[in-house]
Motif scaffolding. Sequence first.
Motif, PDB file in Angstrom:
ATOM      1  N   ASP A 199      48.852  28.130  33.901  1.00 22.78           N
ATOM      2  CA  ASP A 199      48.840  28.105  32.462  1.00 22.78           C
ATOM      3  C   ASP A 199      47.497  29.097  32.230  1.00 22.78           C
ATOM      4  N   PRO A 200      47.589  29.920  30.988  1.00 18.30           N
ATOM      5  CA  PRO A 200      46.699  30.798  30.573  1.00 18.30           C
ATOM      6  C   PRO A 200      45.505  30.419  30.547  1.00 18.30           C
ATOM      7  N   LEU A 201      45.063  29.187  30.129  1.00 22.17           N
ATOM      8  CA  LEU A 201      43.566  28.534  30.515  1.00 22.17           C
ATOM      9  C   LEU A 201      43.176  28.330  31.826  1.00 22.17           C
ATOM     10  N   GLU A 202      44.123  28.058  32.519  1.00 24.87           N
ATOM     11  CA  GLU A 202      43.663  27.850  34.106  1.00 24.87           C
ATOM     12  C   GLU A 202      43.694  29.248  34.618  1.00 24.87           C
ATOM     13  N   ASN A 203      44.415  30.385  34.539  1.00 29.11           N
ATOM     14  CA  ASN A 203      44.187  31.682  34.705  1.00 29.11           C
ATOM     15  C   ASN A 203      42.747  32.057  34.330  1.00 29.11           C
ATOM     16  N   ARG A 204      42.409  31.867  33.200  1.00 29.71           N
ATOM     17  CA  ARG A 204      41.100  32.372  32.763  1.00 29.71           C
ATOM     18  C   ARG A 204      39.790  31.683  33.534  1.00 29.71           C
ATOM     19  N   ILE A 205      40.022  30.281  33.651  1.00 33.14           N
ATOM     20  CA  ILE A 205      39.101  29.607  34.564  1.00 33.14           C
ATOM     21  C   ILE A 205      38.906  29.927  35.852  1.00 33.14           C
ATOM     22  N   LEU A 206      39.921  30.136  36.545  1.00 29.84           N
ATOM     23  CA  LEU A 206      40.039  30.672  37.925  1.00 29.84           C
ATOM     24  C   LEU A 206      39.558  31.978  37.946  1.00 29.84           C
ATOM     25  N   LEU A 207      39.826  33.007  37.154  1.00 20.91           N
ATOM     26  CA  LEU A 207      39.408  34.129  37.370  1.00 20.91           C
ATOM     27  C   LEU A 207      37.875  34.223  37.028  1.00 20.91           C
ATOM     28  N   CYS A 208      37.482  33.571  36.091  1.00 21.46           N
ATOM     29  CA  CYS A 208      36.089  33.539  35.790  1.00 21.46           C
ATOM     30  C   CYS A 208      35.081  33.134  37.037  1.00 21.46           C
ATOM     31  N   HIS A 209      35.732  31.963  37.493  1.00 22.26           N
ATOM     32  CA  HIS A 209      35.007  31.470  38.837  1.00 22.26           C
ATOM     33  C   HIS A 209      35.174  32.266  39.936  1.00 22.26           C
ATOM     34  N   ALA A 210      36.147  33.273  39.949  1.00 23.79           N
ATOM     35  CA  ALA A 210      36.248  34.180  41.202  1.00 23.79           C
ATOM     36  C   ALA A 210      35.267  35.424  40.941  1.00 23.79           C
ATOM     37  N   THR A 211      35.201  35.788  39.938  1.00 17.45           N
ATOM     38  CA  THR A 211      34.419  36.919  39.527  1.00 17.45           C
ATOM     39  C   THR A 211      32.911  36.791  38.988  1.00 17.45           C
ATOM     40  N   GLY A 212      32.754  35.730  38.540  1.00 16.60           N
ATOM     41  CA  GLY A 212      31.342  35.493  38.080  1.00 16.60           C
ATOM     42  C   GLY A 212      31.209  35.753  36.563  1.00 16.60           C
ATOM     43  N   LEU A 213      32.430  36.218  35.991  1.00 22.34           N
ATOM     44  CA  LEU A 213      32.481  36.678  34.724  1.00 22.34           C
ATOM     45  C   LEU A 213      32.612  35.645  33.634  1.00 22.34           C
ATOM     46  N   SER A 214      32.031  35.943  32.416  1.00 19.15           N
ATOM     47  CA  SER A 214      32.144  35.035  31.321  1.00 19.15           C
ATOM     48  C   SER A 214      33.759  35.418  30.649  1.00 19.15           C
ATOM     49  N   ARG A 215      34.020  34.423  29.632  1.00 21.48           N
ATOM     50  CA  ARG A 215      35.248  34.529  29.000  1.00 21.48           C
ATOM     51  C   ARG A 215      35.327  35.795  28.348  1.00 21.48           C
ATOM     52  N   ILE A 216      34.040  35.928  27.534  1.00 18.77           N
ATOM     53  CA  ILE A 216      33.928  37.146  26.941  1.00 18.77           C
ATOM     54  C   ILE A 216      33.849  38.576  27.659  1.00 18.77           C
ATOM     55  N   GLN A 217      33.386  38.327  28.682  1.00 16.58           N
ATOM     56  CA  GLN A 217      33.316  39.620  29.728  1.00 16.58           C
ATOM     57  C   GLN A 217      34.767  39.928  30.287  1.00 16.58           C
ATOM     58  N   LEU A 218      35.397  38.874  30.525  1.00 14.82           N
ATOM     59  CA  LEU A 218      36.881  39.238  30.908  1.00 14.82           C
ATOM     60  C   LEU A 218      37.804  40.007  29.777  1.00 14.82           C
ATOM     61  N   ILE A 219      37.364  40.126  28.602  1.00 12.45           N
ATOM     62  CA  ILE A 219      37.653  40.858  27.753  1.00 12.45           C
ATOM     63  C   ILE A 219      37.088  42.299  27.514  1.00 12.45           C
ATOM     64  N   THR A 220      35.711  42.301  27.666  1.00 12.56           N
ATOM     65  CA  THR A 220      34.903  43.410  27.726  1.00 12.56           C
ATOM     66  C   THR A 220      34.988  44.421  28.722  1.00 12.56           C
ATOM     67  N   GLN A 221      35.238  43.563  29.940  1.00 13.59           N
ATOM     68  CA  GLN A 221      35.267  44.415  31.148  1.00 13.59           C
ATOM     69  C   GLN A 221      36.591  44.357  31.845  1.00 13.59           C
ATOM     70  N   ALA A 222      37.573  44.343  30.953  1.00  9.19           N
ATOM     71  CA  ALA A 222      39.035  44.208  31.362  1.00  9.19           C
ATOM     72  C   ALA A 222      39.639  45.390  32.373  1.00  9.19           C
ATOM     73  N   GLU A 223      38.882  46.506  32.163  1.00  8.62           N
ATOM     74  CA  GLU A 223      39.430  47.420  33.061  1.00  8.62           C
ATOM     75  C   GLU A 223      38.491  47.600  34.393  1.00  8.62           C
ATOM     76  N   ARG A 224      37.535  46.634  34.548  1.00  7.87           N
ATOM     77  CA  ARG A 224      36.836  46.470  35.926  1.00  7.87           C
ATOM     78  C   ARG A 224      37.740  46.154  37.005  1.00  7.87           C
ATOM     79  N   ALA A 225      37.692  47.021  38.169  1.00  3.39           N
ATOM     80  CA  ALA A 225      38.571  46.756  39.310  1.00  3.39           C
ATOM     81  C   ALA A 225      37.740  45.484  39.942  1.00  3.39           C
ATOM     82  N   LEU A 226      38.730  44.525  40.612  1.00  6.32           N
ATOM     83  CA  LEU A 226      38.464  43.487  41.325  1.00  6.32           C
ATOM     84  C   LEU A 226      37.735  44.006  42.861  1.00  6.32           C
TER      85      LEU A 226
END
Length: 279
Positions: A19-46
């Motif tokens: 689910d999109p919400l769960e995708n965001r939660i887990l990606l934030c948790h794995a990277t330490g990024l906030s929801r806003i940073q997922l947008i502002t750092q969308a091109e950052r490589a994992l």
Amino acid sequence: MTIRPGTAVGAALAALPLDPLENRILLCHATGLSRIQLITQAERALTDAEAAALDGLVARRLHGEPIAYIVGKREFFGLDFAVSDAVLIPRPDTELIVELALERLQQGERLLDMGTGSGAIAVSIAHTRPDAHVTALDVSEAALDVARRNAQHNGATVRFLRSDWFAALDAGERGAERFNVIASNPPYIAAGDAHLSQGDLRFEPVGALTDHADGLSALRTIVDGAPAYLHAGGWLLLEHGYDQADAVRALLGARGYADVQSWRDLAGIERVSGARLPA
């Protein structure tokens, strides 16, 4: 699926299978990024570590493990609560009993939360009403450890006691402690209920879900015992199952409580029943 190191954050978010919400939660948790940073750092490589962590988190969720246990926290009543498999995951339905307790708790009065688990009820009330004297009980020391951490994290003053229901409150010659409000979300699922083997409940502590009986035994214990620990006119508030309101009202009425009633949650289900101890 496997997310490869070097994948852009935005691309990883789009590729995740949940689910999109769960995708965001887990990606934030794995990277330490906030929801806003997922947008502002969308091109950052994992990084390698982030990609591996994300794969592991997604695999756990696909296996059915609750998101709250995977990330170790859940929001409740506007606060962050740590959770582990020692406690139930706080649910929005339980916010109703917090609201009802707050409405009935006067300045400087005393509240008892029975079977506190993560401390969601007690900590939310103590955080909202610092003037209140809040005590929380649980028979599980592991659950109390979680609840103490949540009280500290949220700046709430709560007295925690290990207790099998009312046992720790007997005070010898001075008599039992008394409270203005007693609130509880006890185990109320009947033994053998199919829901215990479905969804998130498969991962939650079974002793906090079911009374291993008809679903009403813990509620009976609290209804029968509470008069010895309530001030005259004090309120007893009980969360229960979606189909138990009639039975809980009957228990309260048979024990002689006044103003017996039930309240509906946001889904329109009678979720909390309660009454006053007569003067």
